[in-house]
Enzyme design. Sequence first.
Site, short mmCIF file in Angstrom:
data_model
loop_
_atom_site.label_atom_id
_atom_site.label_comp_id
_atom_site.label_asym_id
_atom_site.label_seq_id
_atom_site.Cartn_x
_atom_site.Cartn_y
_atom_site.Cartn_z
N GLU A 1 0.85 5.04 -0.10
CA GLU A 1 1.69 4.39 1.24
C GLU A 1 2.92 3.59 0.84
O GLU A 1 2.95 2.47 1.03
CB GLU A 1 0.84 3.90 2.44
CG GLU A 1 -0.21 4.65 2.98
CD GLU A 1 -0.86 4.02 4.24
OE1 GLU A 1 -0.79 2.65 4.24
OE2 GLU A 1 -1.62 4.75 4.74
N GLU B 1 -5.93 9.67 5.55
CA GLU B 1 -6.39 8.61 6.12
C GLU B 1 -6.12 8.83 7.62
O GLU B 1 -5.08 9.24 7.97
CB GLU B 1 -5.90 7.41 5.71
CG GLU B 1 -6.12 6.43 4.82
CD GLU B 1 -5.63 5.21 4.36
OE1 GLU B 1 -5.38 4.46 5.31
OE2 GLU B 1 -5.34 4.76 3.36
C1 PNW Z 1 -3.47 1.93 5.61
N1 PNW Z 1 1.19 0.93 10.20
O1 PNW Z 1 -2.44 1.16 6.08
C2 PNW Z 1 -3.95 1.51 4.66
O2 PNW Z 1 -3.97 2.41 3.45
C3 PNW Z 1 -5.28 0.86 4.33
O3 PNW Z 1 -5.70 0.11 3.43
C4 PNW Z 1 -5.62 0.12 5.84
O4 PNW Z 1 -6.95 -0.54 5.67
C5 PNW Z 1 -5.57 1.15 6.87
O5 PNW Z 1 -4.40 1.93 6.96
C6 PNW Z 1 -5.73 0.53 8.32
O6 PNW Z 1 -4.78 -0.36 8.65
C7 PNW Z 1 -1.54 0.94 7.21
O7 PNW Z 1 1.57 -0.29 10.53
C8 PNW Z 1 -1.04 -0.09 7.71
O8 PNW Z 1 1.51 2.08 10.80
C9 PNW Z 1 -0.05 0.06 8.64
C10 PNW Z 1 0.11 1.12 9.28
C11 PNW Z 1 -0.25 2.22 8.81
C12 PNW Z 1 -0.96 2.30 7.83
#
Ligand code: PNW
Length: 490
Positions: free
Chosen positions: A174, A393
């Site tokens: 990401e 994910e």
């Molecule tokens: C992912 N958003 O992060 C990560 O890959 C993980 O490490 C994390 O624990 C998981 O999602 C849950 O949050 C994100 O703001 C963080 O859209 C933020 C966003 C999307 C994915």
Amino acid sequence: MVTSGNLSAYQLPQDFVWGIASASYQVEGAVMDEGRGPSIWDLLVHRVPGWVADGTTGDVTDLFYYMYPQDIQRMAAFDIPYFYMSLSWSRIFPFGRGYVNEQGLAHYDDLFQKMVDAGIKPVVALYHWDTPLALMNDYNGWVSEDIVADFLAYAQLVMTRWDKYVPIWITVNEPQVYCGDGQGYAGYPEGYWDQQGITGERAVYYCGHNSLLAHGAVVDWYKNVLQGTGRITFKNSANNYIANTSSAADAAAVARGNDFQLGWFNSPVWTTGDYPTSLRDTLGDLLPNFTAAQSAMLLGSCDFFAIDGYTTDVIGALPEGVDVCQSNSSDPNWPTCVLQSQTLASGWDIGFDAGNANTASWLKAVPTGLRQLLNYLQTTYTGPKGKDIVLTEFGFAEPFEDNFTALPDRRFDQLRVDYFTGYLNNLLAARVEDGVNVTGAIAWGLYDNFEWQNGLGTQFGLQTVNYTTLERYPEASLFTFTDFFKQHGL
Ligand code: PNW
């Protein structure tokens, strides 16, 4: 979109990639054990006041570093075929480069052997946000092109050693999020490191640029030198975007929003070998350039499209005006210059959430949004190349309960059950009814863990964890998730 057929009769292919996810700093703990060097996250959680909402750290978290044998056994008991995990770069190179920590290598040797012995295939990310602290101190991490050579050297060591175990490699997780403005995941608290003038948007787009170059260099070496047999890509974070109203201006805003979210990393890899024109026009010299050789290296460098697709956002045009969204007007919407929300102008809330301040504020459950996103990705990126998409994910945070007398309730995570049921059915409909070549679905996450700036208080686990005893408890959603694949032929 409405399903036309009998969803329950649809079958998935035998090689469908389904499983469950984790990431090194979020689950391992044992941060000072067996020669591990610090990552930026160790410093952030201990030294930057307020960095983590609830003041917790990843020091212990799930202690996966020691408890992996039982965690693997439980995954095997649920017949889960794939497990996404990341390697801790600073366990292997405590200073990011140079000296190699043999204990770190021995640890992952045993982890991979136990996984494979249990019949579980590892999906392995080289980088899931825990940059070795030394590299931040030396040259500010991802904002410097120096990181490309160090990342490649790290990749060469671990991929040579473990390629025989790993059918799917992820270079970086990401980049939209860890490079993205205002997220803080890459660890750039203003003024903390000497960023040598590379701040704000310039830091965002240099971080993105160097992430692409690092990804490309690793794929090039993996394919041409190691001649690895696994599949390799990087992992995208993207929300499905829907227009606020049916106006042409809002439709244009959605297209622009998608350029800044997905086009930023995927236009160089899947379509033109360069960033979208809208980014070039808006960012000018804040956006670095690719050489012809770099563009050629990046084009086609993903074996499949990995999408972390949790939610849907409503996108609308900014109001008209001369001063709107100029870089010099300090408009907070610059450079994307679109409005983003989770409520339509009509007043409709687009999905359900847990209605609790402790859940992820950015996350609404919008099951049909996943089907739209998968269709968009196939149309825009993978379709013309005949490649496939894996949902790497997705998941949902339930309201936090820190009192373990509430344990029986925590196991009945009805909102998360509804989330996975809705999303998986829409994935199935996209595949069978729309012909989208989606070949996998991996849930976040294995269990509750250290959720970055939200700490231990935001819980995405399909197992819940008692942080006093470290016992893990399967929740209803773990049964929902694993049963789904059995019901559809796996
Ligand atoms: C992912 N958003 O992060 C990560 O890959 C993980 O490490 C994390 O624990 C998981 O999602 C849950 O949050 C994100 O703001 C963080 O859209 C933020 C966003 C999307 C994915």
